[in-house]
Design a protein around this motif. Sequence first.
Motif, mmCIF file in Angstrom:
data_model
loop_
_atom_site.group_PDB
_atom_site.id
_atom_site.type_symbol
_atom_site.label_atom_id
_atom_site.label_comp_id
_atom_site.label_asym_id
_atom_site.label_seq_id
_atom_site.Cartn_x
_atom_site.Cartn_y
_atom_site.Cartn_z
ATOM 1 N N LEU A 8 16.482 25.231 -4.036
ATOM 2 C CA LEU A 8 17.203 24.043 -4.543
ATOM 3 C C LEU A 8 18.023 24.169 -5.664
ATOM 4 N N GLN A 9 17.771 24.939 -6.491
ATOM 5 C CA GLN A 9 18.544 25.263 -7.568
ATOM 6 C C GLN A 9 19.824 25.927 -7.671
ATOM 7 N N HIS A 10 19.778 26.837 -6.403
ATOM 8 C CA HIS A 10 21.067 27.315 -6.201
ATOM 9 C C HIS A 10 21.835 26.635 -5.184
ATOM 10 N N PHE A 11 21.170 25.731 -4.580
ATOM 11 C CA PHE A 11 21.954 24.931 -3.751
ATOM 12 C C PHE A 11 22.657 23.794 -4.916
ATOM 13 N N LEU A 12 22.071 23.080 -5.830
ATOM 14 C CA LEU A 12 22.943 22.506 -6.733
ATOM 15 C C LEU A 12 24.043 23.236 -7.340
ATOM 16 N N ALA A 13 23.835 24.425 -7.830
ATOM 17 C CA ALA A 13 24.904 25.424 -8.373
ATOM 18 C C ALA A 13 26.010 25.354 -7.233
ATOM 19 N N ALA A 14 25.689 25.624 -6.032
ATOM 20 C CA ALA A 14 26.810 25.686 -4.895
ATOM 21 C C ALA A 14 27.227 24.420 -4.937
ATOM 22 N N VAL A 52 23.911 9.252 -5.341
ATOM 23 C CA VAL A 52 23.125 10.120 -4.523
ATOM 24 C C VAL A 52 22.081 11.114 -5.469
ATOM 25 N N LEU A 53 22.703 11.876 -6.044
ATOM 26 C CA LEU A 53 21.982 12.574 -7.058
ATOM 27 C C LEU A 53 20.831 11.955 -7.890
ATOM 28 N N GLY A 54 21.183 10.636 -8.275
ATOM 29 C CA GLY A 54 20.340 9.966 -9.192
ATOM 30 C C GLY A 54 19.156 9.418 -8.322
ATOM 31 N N TYR A 55 19.530 9.157 -7.173
ATOM 32 C CA TYR A 55 18.609 8.688 -5.939
ATOM 33 C C TYR A 55 17.386 9.886 -5.934
ATOM 34 N N ALA A 56 18.232 10.994 -5.729
ATOM 35 C CA ALA A 56 17.190 12.212 -5.818
ATOM 36 C C ALA A 56 16.084 12.176 -6.887
ATOM 37 N N ARG A 57 16.716 11.829 -8.085
ATOM 38 C CA ARG A 57 15.990 12.201 -9.338
ATOM 39 C C ARG A 57 14.670 11.097 -9.307
ATOM 40 N N THR A 58 14.983 9.945 -8.693
ATOM 41 C CA THR A 58 13.902 8.990 -8.697
ATOM 42 C C THR A 58 12.600 9.679 -7.927
ATOM 43 N N PHE A 59 12.886 10.651 -7.219
ATOM 44 C CA PHE A 59 11.741 11.107 -6.561
ATOM 45 C C PHE A 59 11.048 12.106 -7.289
ATOM 46 N N PHE A 60 11.563 12.207 -8.627
ATOM 47 C CA PHE A 60 10.619 12.930 -9.469
ATOM 48 C C PHE A 60 9.937 12.072 -10.721
ATOM 49 N N ARG A 105 12.709 17.474 2.404
ATOM 50 C CA ARG A 105 13.210 16.215 2.550
ATOM 51 C C ARG A 105 14.535 16.070 1.544
ATOM 52 N N LEU A 106 14.237 16.402 0.430
ATOM 53 C CA LEU A 106 15.093 16.446 -0.854
ATOM 54 C C LEU A 106 16.486 17.166 -0.050
ATOM 55 N N LEU A 107 16.264 18.320 0.051
ATOM 56 C CA LEU A 107 17.572 18.894 0.499
ATOM 57 C C LEU A 107 18.107 18.344 1.868
ATOM 58 N N GLN A 108 17.386 17.968 2.875
ATOM 59 C CA GLN A 108 17.947 17.311 4.120
ATOM 60 C C GLN A 108 18.718 16.050 3.908
ATOM 61 N N GLY A 109 18.108 15.409 2.796
ATOM 62 C CA GLY A 109 18.624 13.776 2.375
ATOM 63 C C GLY A 109 19.721 14.057 1.451
ATOM 64 N N PRO A 110 19.212 13.691 0.029
ATOM 65 C CA PRO A 110 20.366 13.572 -0.802
ATOM 66 C C PRO A 110 21.105 14.537 -1.036
ATOM 67 N N MET A 115 26.756 17.227 -0.773
ATOM 68 C CA MET A 115 27.225 18.404 -0.374
ATOM 69 C C MET A 115 28.416 18.217 0.768
ATOM 70 N N THR A 116 28.003 17.061 1.380
ATOM 71 C CA THR A 116 29.173 16.672 2.395
ATOM 72 C C THR A 116 30.150 15.837 1.863
ATOM 73 N N HIS A 117 30.069 15.023 0.624
ATOM 74 C CA HIS A 117 30.906 14.548 -0.189
ATOM 75 C C HIS A 117 31.758 15.391 -0.798
ATOM 76 N N ALA A 118 31.361 16.608 -1.135
ATOM 77 C CA ALA A 118 32.155 17.582 -1.766
ATOM 78 C C ALA A 118 33.207 18.129 -0.788
ATOM 79 N N GLY A 119 32.680 18.151 0.447
ATOM 80 C CA GLY A 119 33.830 18.434 1.618
ATOM 81 C C GLY A 119 34.832 17.387 1.821
ATOM 82 N N GLN A 120 34.422 16.129 1.593
ATOM 83 C CA GLN A 120 35.253 14.919 1.716
ATOM 84 C C GLN A 120 36.332 15.065 0.729
ATOM 85 N N LEU A 121 35.718 15.711 -0.448
ATOM 86 C CA LEU A 121 36.890 15.698 -1.727
ATOM 87 C C LEU A 121 37.950 16.554 -1.629
#
Length: 174
Positions: A8-14, A52-60, A105-110, A115-121
């Motif tokens: 997950l850490q590497h995914f966030l860096a990517a 979306v990332l803020g939503y992910a943070r709510t799960f912590f 679930r954190l990876l498959q969801g938020p 990452m999808t939105h990075a592609g949209q950019l």
Amino acid sequence: MNDKRRLLQHFLAALAYRTQKALRDAPAGFGDFLAADEVRTPAELIRHMTSVLGYARTFFIGGQYRPEPLSSLDEEIIRFHDMLEKVARHIKRGTPLLQGMSEERLLQGPLSDAMTHAGQLAMLRRLAGFPVPPENFIFADIKPEQLGVKQAEPVSPDEKWTEAPAGWLPPFQR
């Protein structure tokens, strides 16, 4: 930190790398580019990615997260990277996930949504007439601790870019 959390850490860096790749050398005014009615502008898209990332943070930490619009794309980008770093800190510390959430679930969801939105950019850059230069992302210099605005330059940019804008030169030839 366990293997799932390391991934997950590497995914966030990517995500940080790919987002900045899509924004690097964007023309002035790109944040307000409107591709069509009902399509988010780049600034709105970055704000949504932060949400979306803020939503992910709510799960912590619990609670809710809905960011208000900021006045510029640059401010939205800074807030996005700040939120990336906040989520990464919880992952690194081993903060337990709430509400039956799992790393998968954190990876498959938020996180995948962001990452999808990075592609949209990147797609919006092309639609705005300023496409993003291609590279082989397998060789990108992505490090889990590198989550800020400043990201590495491409390690393996494509030598030929058939649809490059007129006058474009790869970074190593500028």
